[in-house]
Design a protein around this motif. Structure first.
Motif: not given
Length: 418
Positions: A56-58, A348-349, A355-356, A358-368
């Motif tokens: 949602v944030f990204a 743009l950079t 975006s990307l 922060v999403i990876l943090v969300g994915v990693a939070a599911q596991a760690f």
């Protein structure tokens, strides 16, 4: 196409022009971060976890990047028309937030916020510069940067205070936002136009590009900007949840204050460090950013609120040093005919950093877990910032070429040579 400067304008309207546009710029940027301390409430109200929160944030960045691709539209349409469009889109976003009863609608509100930010960031900055006399344009550019950061910081502060101490925490902040934006609409209508030869044309996307001769300067500056914005994304998206779930501080006003501290430090840094040469500011910004990341990681491991606040303030100061210097160096080192495309690539950079990762943090939070993912994220971004610092130091120390030509110059050298 003609640009009308300050000297051709007479009377109160032209004198008040910079203040009117600065207010509109501030109001739109405030709206883009208003939801920050409300994410834990949305999680409970709509029933989603940390991964969806980061998505949602990204998606905000997707709206910003799309708008930046059309950053030159105001050259033809006029600054006021495009600013009015940006304010209007921000008002629509506020209404969508008010009716957000599920995740897709919340995502739509975030995308609209990103669109308004992308439109106003580019057009508002140019407008403030054009509304003043040529000898004051440096100060106007500094004002634009400060207004941008102060607006981003004001949103979490306002929403946090209202959500904690006033009724209807998921509604009242956006009602107040809508009212502020209504005044912004009036402010833009009252401000003078700086583009004389306006025409109604369909906006066209501008392809990002970086000339080969500028890449030695662009790459480390862009990495530093990416790193700084990635940390801004982490703090803005995840810190409210960290305060509740890791540090056990559920106060929504506190979440707003912590995020405001970061943006406020960046705002103050824009002014305090305005005269620091790029040669010093860009590598120093990378070093300060790493120090702030270390403090944030330490705060997560030690569950220390004072250390977390310290880290966010230090990160804000590092961003103010590095981003300003990097943008100035890239701008100064690029031929005029390719400057708009190169600067767009730089922004743009930077916004890709929101975006990307922060999403990876969300994915990693599911596991760690949220704390483990955030600590790993700070370490990864610190490595990026150190890589940018190493590249900058190599540019400074590069010897002259054997054929007697000039070595590839550092960002500071590009700036000094112009």
């Amino acid at each position: 196409m003609g640009i009308r400067g300050h000297g051709s304008g007479r009377g109160l309207r032209h004198a008040a022009g910079p203040a009117l546009m600065a207010y509109a710029f501030w109001a739109v940027m405030l709206g883009t971060t208003l939801a920050t301390p409300l994410y834990p409430l949305y999680q409970r109200h709509l029933g989603f976890g940390s991964l969806v929160t980061t998505v949602v944030f990204a998606v905000y960045a997707a709206g910003v990047i799309f708008a930046l691709l059309f950053g030159r539209s105001s050259d033809a349409l006029g600054r006021r028309r495009v600013m009015l469009a940006g304010v209007a889109v921000s008002m629509v976003a506020a209404v969508v937030y008010l009716v957000a009863g599920n995740v897709p609608v919340l995502l739509a509100a975030r995308v609209l916020s990103g669109l308004s930010a992308g439109v106003v960031t580019a057009t508002g900055t140019v407008t403030l510069v054009e509304l003043v006399r040529p000898e004051r344009r440096g100060a106007a550019a500094l004002l634009a940067a400060a207004v941008n950061m102060f607006g981003l910081g004001s949103g979490p502060l306002l929403a946090g205070l209202l959500a904690e101490y006033a009724p209807h925490p998921l509604a009242l902040p956006f009602v107040v936002d809508f009212v502020l934006l209504a005044f912004a609409l009036v402010a833009v209508l009252a401000a003078p136009e700086t583009v004389q030869d306006r025409r109604m044309v369909w906006p066209r996307a501008q392809r990002p590009a970086v000339p080969a001769e500028v890449r030695p300067v662009f790459v480390p500056a862009a990495i530093a900007a990416f790193s700084a914005f990635a940390v801004f994304g982490l703090v803005t998206a995840v810190v409210p949840g960290i305060l509740v779930n890791v540090l056990h501080h559920p106060d929504r006003a506190l979440a707003g204050i912590v995020v405001f501290a970061m943006f406020g430090a960046s705002t103050v840094g824009q002014v305090l460090f305005a005269k620091v040469p790029e040669r010093i500011a860009l590598p120093a910004g990378c070093a300060v950013l790493v120090a702030g990341l270390a403090a944030i990681a330490g705060a997560l491991l030690a569950e220390s609120l004072p250390l977390l606040v310290t880290g966010t303030v230090v990160v804000g100061l590092g961003q103010s040093l590095g981003f300003r210097a990097g943008l100035a160096a890239v701008t100064a080192g690029t031929p005029a005919a390719q400057r708009a495309q190169t600067v767009s690539s730089f922004f743009l950079t930077a916004y890709a950093g929101i975006s990307l990762p922060v999403i990876l943090v969300g994915v990693a939070a599911q596991a760690f877990g949220l704390r483990g993912a955030a600590v790993a994220f700070t370490a990864a971004v610190a490595v990026l910032a150190l890589a940018a610092l190493a590249a900058l130091l190599r540019l400074e120390r590069r010897p002259a070429r054997p054929d007697g030509g000039e070595p590839a110059r550092s960002p500071a050298s590009h700036h000094a040579g112009r």
